[in-house]
Design a protein around this motif. Structure first.
Motif, PDB file in Angstrom:
ATOM      1  N   PHE A  13       0.654  -1.293  -0.218  1.00 48.64           N
ATOM      2  CA  PHE A  13      -0.083   0.042  -0.105  1.00 48.64           C
ATOM      3  C   PHE A  13       0.868   1.265  -0.020  1.00 48.64           C
ATOM      4  CE2 PHE A  13      -3.406  -2.875   2.006  1.00 48.64           C
ATOM      5  CZ  PHE A  13      -4.029  -2.976   0.680  1.00 48.64           C
ATOM      6  N   LEU A  30      -6.244  -1.546  -7.118  1.00 45.51           N
ATOM      7  CA  LEU A  30      -6.115  -2.975  -6.725  1.00 45.51           C
ATOM      8  C   LEU A  30      -7.225  -3.692  -8.201  1.00 45.51           C
ATOM      9  CD1 LEU A  30      -6.731  -3.103  -2.992  1.00 45.51           C
ATOM     10  CD2 LEU A  30      -4.638  -3.422  -4.358  1.00 45.51           C
ATOM     11  N   SER A  32      -9.669  -5.603  -7.455  1.00 51.69           N
ATOM     12  CA  SER A  32     -11.007  -5.480  -7.171  1.00 51.69           C
ATOM     13  C   SER A  32     -11.557  -4.119  -7.425  1.00 51.69           C
ATOM     14  CB  SER A  32     -11.150  -5.861  -5.872  1.00 51.69           C
ATOM     15  OG  SER A  32     -10.526  -4.795  -5.044  1.00 51.69           O
ATOM     16  N   GLN A  33     -10.842  -3.101  -7.714  1.00 54.79           N
ATOM     17  CA  GLN A  33     -11.455  -1.862  -7.978  1.00 54.79           C
ATOM     18  C   GLN A  33     -11.824  -1.410  -9.384  1.00 54.79           C
ATOM     19  OE1 GLN A  33      -8.189   0.196  -5.841  1.00 54.79           O
ATOM     20  NE2 GLN A  33      -9.579   1.350  -4.722  1.00 54.79           N
TER      21      GLN A  33
END
Length: 62
Positions: A13, A30, A32-33
């Motif tokens: 991060f 990410l 998932s975004q």
């Protein structure tokens, strides 16, 4: 039942934050975004769905 925290996550991060600060906000995200609409989507008007099936509408390269 719950996933354990990855010890490498803080470094990941931090690296993502550094890249986003250096280049632009949300340059690195990410996986998932990725499902939201992004600003780099094409802005052209939608074409007719049959534009490739009509021989007269196919551009001719010379």
């Amino acid at each position: 039942m719950f996933a354990t925290a990855d010890p490498k996550a803080p470094a990941l991060f931090a690296a993502m934050d550094n890249l986003n600060n250096r280049f632009a906000r949300n340059s690195v995200i990410l996986a998932s975004q990725c499902c939201e609409v992004r600003s780099f989507d094409t802005k052209r008007a939608p074409k007719n769905l049959a534009w490739t099936t009509r021989i007269g509408e196919i551009p001719e390269a010379k």
